[in-house]
Design a protein around this motif. Structure first.
Motif, short mmCIF file in Angstrom:
data_model
loop_
_atom_site.label_atom_id
_atom_site.label_comp_id
_atom_site.label_asym_id
_atom_site.label_seq_id
_atom_site.Cartn_x
_atom_site.Cartn_y
_atom_site.Cartn_z
N ILE A 76 14.72 -57.00 71.03
CA ILE A 76 14.55 -58.44 70.54
C ILE A 76 12.84 -58.63 70.71
O ILE A 76 12.34 -58.11 71.43
N ALA A 77 12.45 -59.50 69.96
CA ALA A 77 11.21 -59.64 69.81
C ALA A 77 10.93 -60.97 68.64
O ALA A 77 11.71 -61.30 68.03
N THR A 78 9.65 -61.51 68.60
CA THR A 78 9.26 -62.48 67.76
C THR A 78 8.04 -61.95 67.02
O THR A 78 7.00 -61.13 67.95
N LEU A 79 7.55 -62.41 65.76
CA LEU A 79 6.48 -61.81 65.17
C LEU A 79 5.63 -63.25 64.60
O LEU A 79 6.38 -63.78 64.16
N GLN A 80 4.42 -63.20 65.30
CA GLN A 80 3.68 -64.63 64.89
C GLN A 80 2.76 -64.05 63.68
O GLN A 80 1.92 -62.95 63.69
N LEU A 81 2.99 -64.54 62.32
CA LEU A 81 2.09 -64.31 61.27
C LEU A 81 0.68 -64.97 61.36
O LEU A 81 0.57 -65.79 62.06
N ALA A 82 0.01 -64.67 60.28
CA ALA A 82 -1.27 -65.13 60.45
C ALA A 82 -1.54 -66.47 60.13
O ALA A 82 -2.38 -67.07 60.57
N ASP A 83 -0.50 -67.36 59.39
CA ASP A 83 -0.61 -68.62 59.34
C ASP A 83 -0.02 -69.48 60.46
O ASP A 83 0.29 -70.54 60.62
N GLU A 129 12.63 -55.23 74.20
CA GLU A 129 11.76 -54.15 73.54
C GLU A 129 11.85 -54.12 72.04
O GLU A 129 12.83 -54.34 71.52
N PHE A 130 10.67 -53.39 71.51
CA PHE A 130 10.74 -53.10 70.08
C PHE A 130 9.85 -51.98 69.53
O PHE A 130 8.67 -51.67 70.38
N LYS A 131 10.01 -51.74 68.53
CA LYS A 131 8.98 -50.54 67.91
C LYS A 131 8.50 -51.14 66.67
O LYS A 131 9.29 -51.72 65.62
N ILE A 132 7.16 -50.67 66.32
CA ILE A 132 6.49 -51.12 65.41
C ILE A 132 5.71 -49.74 64.80
O ILE A 132 5.07 -49.28 65.27
N VAL A 133 5.62 -49.73 63.38
CA VAL A 133 4.91 -48.65 62.78
C VAL A 133 3.76 -49.69 61.89
O VAL A 133 3.88 -50.22 61.00
N LEU A 134 2.57 -49.45 62.35
CA LEU A 134 1.50 -50.02 61.80
C LEU A 134 1.04 -49.30 60.39
O LEU A 134 1.71 -48.57 59.99
N SER A 135 0.16 -50.31 59.90
CA SER A 135 -0.08 -49.77 58.44
C SER A 135 -0.64 -48.57 58.39
O SER A 135 -0.76 -48.05 57.25
N ASP A 136 -1.48 -47.99 59.26
CA ASP A 136 -1.92 -46.69 59.23
C ASP A 136 -1.00 -45.42 59.42
O ASP A 136 -1.35 -44.45 59.50
N GLY A 137 0.42 -45.98 59.82
CA GLY A 137 1.27 -44.79 60.28
C GLY A 137 1.41 -44.71 61.67
O GLY A 137 2.22 -43.99 62.27
N SER A 138 0.47 -45.36 62.46
CA SER A 138 0.67 -45.37 64.20
C SER A 138 1.86 -46.00 64.36
O SER A 138 2.39 -47.12 63.93
N LYS A 139 2.43 -45.51 65.60
CA LYS A 139 3.78 -46.01 65.96
C LYS A 139 3.48 -46.58 67.28
O LYS A 139 2.88 -45.96 68.07
N VAL A 140 3.95 -47.74 67.53
CA VAL A 140 3.83 -48.48 68.77
C VAL A 140 5.33 -48.77 69.39
O VAL A 140 5.91 -49.44 68.89
N TRP A 141 5.52 -48.39 70.83
CA TRP A 141 6.87 -48.98 71.42
C TRP A 141 6.29 -50.00 72.41
O TRP A 141 5.58 -49.68 73.25
N LEU A 142 6.82 -51.23 72.19
CA LEU A 142 6.50 -52.37 73.03
C LEU A 142 7.75 -52.29 74.28
O LEU A 142 8.71 -52.48 74.04
N ASN A 143 7.27 -52.17 75.70
CA ASN A 143 8.13 -52.69 76.66
C ASN A 143 8.34 -54.16 76.68
O ASN A 143 7.80 -54.80 76.00
N ALA A 144 9.20 -54.45 77.73
CA ALA A 144 9.60 -55.78 77.87
C ALA A 144 8.30 -56.64 78.58
O ALA A 144 7.59 -56.37 78.86
N ALA A 145 8.54 -57.86 78.07
CA ALA A 145 7.39 -58.94 78.47
C ALA A 145 5.83 -58.44 78.01
O ALA A 145 4.94 -58.61 78.75
N SER A 146 5.72 -58.11 76.66
CA SER A 146 4.52 -57.40 76.19
C SER A 146 4.17 -58.14 74.92
O SER A 146 5.17 -58.61 74.28
#
Length: 389
Positions: free
Chosen positions: A127-134, A190-207
């Motif tokens: 679970i996670a939230t995403l805040q956009l540029a706006d 926790e959540f996983k994200i693939v950035l626009s350059d192909g880099s991968k990031v795993w986020l732990n809790a409360a991050s």
């Protein structure tokens, strides 16, 4: 045959007659199955004989809940130990006592509800939230619009727990306007994200991670609060930097873990592959694989030491790993994953605990495992956990 061999080695270890080769064989044995088993480690006050008696009695009581087993000298408990040897292994090493218990060793009734466990708490999830540029916020537990545009990038939720950004490669070296997004996990997420350059990031809790939807210019810059594991796509012409709690980690392409929680004293960066340069204030240090940099919050000194990289990324692989940590540090990590509040009764000792636990276990199962040492106890009431002597 293997159980008989382990029985023999465990008995010799308890007797103090095991050779160094036999001790090494025991360690190799439990290292092989620790991914499938529960491993508990603890240091207790008192001499080693008292430690043996106290823990072994607790184990046997859990395995035989209907039978009263007093705390007695180990030699008096040997008849019980014979039956438990295939499931329980005690290793006395210096001041520490290492205890390995197969996860199916304790019958189901030993973790049933009792007066101190009025309910249970499920482990964390994706679970996670995403805040956009706006400034708008998306709950990532819900479906999102396919191909949602953020500046020059588009994003898609490709599966549960995975968010993927894509952007034209021609943007990488352009001084285009940047749209920043922030992904945040709550306690219990926790959540996983693939950035626009192909880099991968795993986020732990409360991050949280603040990043550009598409990387432009001469560097790729992100900001971290909490803990994350990074696998950075190599690009020598566009170095990647992570800013966290006043520190900067610079890389070209590598795998590393950063822990930088606001409620912890240290910022730690552990390198698994490649190379990174740590910076804080005027100090800089390079890391090689297998090293960890530690920086005290508010300090400008970088201490580099050898690291257990498996421990550093255990959370990403679905485990808690504790190494001679006091109960308050342990419960801080547990509270993030299970989203609970923790209080302490007077008299809780500063014994050092450790071990490896699956993060898929319920809270009650994890705490019951710690209680088997007969040194600490817990009470769960809703989202509140009380630690008791």
């Amino acid at each position: 045959m293997q159980n008989e061999r382990i029985d023999l080695l465990a008995s010799k270890f308890l007797d103090g007659s095991a050779t160094e080769a036999e001790k090494a064989e025991l360690h190799a044995w439990y290292d092989e199955w620790k991914d499938d088993e529960l491993v508990v480690v603890t240091e207790l006050p008192g001499n080693e004989e008292a430690v043996k008696e106290r823990i072994l009695s607790g184990i046997l009581q859990a395995m035989k809940p209907d039978e009263q087993i007093p705390v007695a000298p180990v030699r008096s408990l040997r008849r019980y130990w014979k039956a438990a040897a295939a499931a329980v292994l005690l290793l006395i090493a210096g001041a520490g006592t290492y205890l390995a218990v197969k996860k199916d060793a304790l019958p189901e009734q030993t973790i049933a509800s009792d007066g101190l466990y009025r309910n249970d708490v499920a482990p964390g999830k994706d679970i996670a939230t995403l805040q956009l540029a706006d400034g708008s916020v998306i709950n990532l537990a819900d479906s999102i619009q396919p191909g949602l545009q953020q500046g020059n990038a588009s994003l898609n939720k490709e599966e549960e727990g995975l968010l993927v950004y894509t952007a034209p490669s021609s943007l990488k070296n352009e001084a285009a306007s940047v749209s920043y997004n922030t992904i945040s996990t709550p306690n219990g997420g926790e959540f996983k994200i693939v950035l626009s350059d192909g880099s991968k990031v795993w986020l732990n809790a409360a991050s949280s991670l603040r990043f550009p939807a598409a990387f432009t210019g001469k560097e790729r810059n992100v900001e971290l609060s909490g803990e994350a594991y990074f696998e950075i796509a190599h690009n020598a012409s566009q170095p990647f930097t992570v800013t966290a709690a006043g520190t900067t980690t610079r890389v070209l392409g590598t795998h590393f873990n950063i822990k930088a929680y606001n409620d912890e004293e240290d910022v730690t960066t552990t390198l698994l592959e490649g190379s990174v340069r740590m910076e804080t204030g005027q100090q800089q240090k390079n890391l090689t694989p297998g090293q960890q940099a530690l920086i005290r919050n508010g300090a400008k000194k970088i201490d580099v030491s050898a690291a257990d990289v498996d421990d550093a990324v255990a959370w990403k692989n679905g485990y808690f790993t504790f190494r001679n940590e006091n109960i308050r540090d342990i419960m801080r990590r547990i509270s993030r994953w299970y989203d609970v509040r923790v209080t302490y009764e007077a008299g809780v000792e500063a014994s050092a605990f450790g071990g490896t636990f699956s993060r898929t276990k319920s809270l009650k199962q994890l705490l019951k495992s710690l209680e088997i040492t007969n040194t600490i106890h817990f009470k769960i009431e809703g989202k509140n956990v009380t630690v008791m002597p």
